[in-house]
Design an enzyme around this catalytic site. Sequence first.
Site, short mmCIF file in Angstrom:
data_model
loop_
_atom_site.label_atom_id
_atom_site.label_comp_id
_atom_site.label_asym_id
_atom_site.label_seq_id
_atom_site.Cartn_x
_atom_site.Cartn_y
_atom_site.Cartn_z
N ASP A 1 -4.17 9.43 10.60
CA ASP A 1 -2.81 8.94 10.76
C ASP A 1 -2.18 9.42 12.06
O ASP A 1 -2.42 10.54 12.52
CB ASP A 1 -1.94 9.38 9.59
CG ASP A 1 -2.37 8.74 8.29
OD1 ASP A 1 -2.58 7.51 8.29
OD2 ASP A 1 -2.52 9.45 7.28
N GLU B 1 0.86 -1.18 0.00
CA GLU B 1 0.00 0.00 0.00
C GLU B 1 0.90 1.23 0.00
O GLU B 1 1.63 1.46 0.96
CB GLU B 1 -0.90 -0.01 1.23
CG GLU B 1 -1.82 -1.22 1.29
CD GLU B 1 -2.46 -1.43 2.65
OE1 GLU B 1 -2.51 -0.45 3.42
OE2 GLU B 1 -2.89 -2.56 2.93
#
Length: 256
Positions: A57, A46
């Site tokens: 994140d 990914e």
Amino acid sequence: MNRLQQLFQKQQKDLLSIYYTAGYPNLGDTLKIAETLEQNGANFLEIGFPYSDPVADGPVIQASSKQALDGGMTLHLLFEQLKDLRQKVTIPILLMGYVNVVLQYGVEEFCKKCREVGVDGCIIPDLPMYEYEELYQPVFEKYELSNIFLVTPQTSEERIRKIDALSNAFIYLVSSSATTGSNLALSTQSSDYFKRIADMELKNPFMIGFGISDKATYDSANKYASGAIIGSAFVKNLKQDDLEGSIKEFMVQFSV
């Protein structure tokens, strides 16, 4: 079938996916990291395209995104870097990032470019499911891209079944409601959550991500899922002055 679908048809246990940020630690490292990860046992990758406001994140991925953006990484540059991808890398590749970047680039142009360079699918966590279904699903299917949806501990069974119906490769099972980089604490609660999803007997396999950091947490996730996704721990381990060495050092723990 794209490469991702072929992989899950062939293998549904002990899969290892690695996430890393395009353009980090050096702007030109994107393809070299992919090559080295394939050589060292990753089943699929990914590649994150950085965004200035990465809300899902944790600090490690946020810092890598900022460094990549400061260095000049853009979606246009990423596609340019990936133009020789399929001359060097054979495993499935996903692009992962936020929907604003894709919308600014143009959804159809984005999907077209993915197909041209050999990308097999996308993970766009903040793309609403109903928007995908109503607006973009035909475009993704036109270019044979798999769109990967995320499921969290709070996702209802009704929504999970809807996600399963819209999916054609795998479902990304987020281990907790925390941001990326949190350590996976395999409590009774998380084990019950994983078992609950497994007992639903979905048509798509699932991979566990968020909090997978080493062989122990990878093995724990594998008890319930087809495999696990490692991001922050890998990105944190990358060394600017010894890129290949640091990748090999990280990946050796997963070699049989």
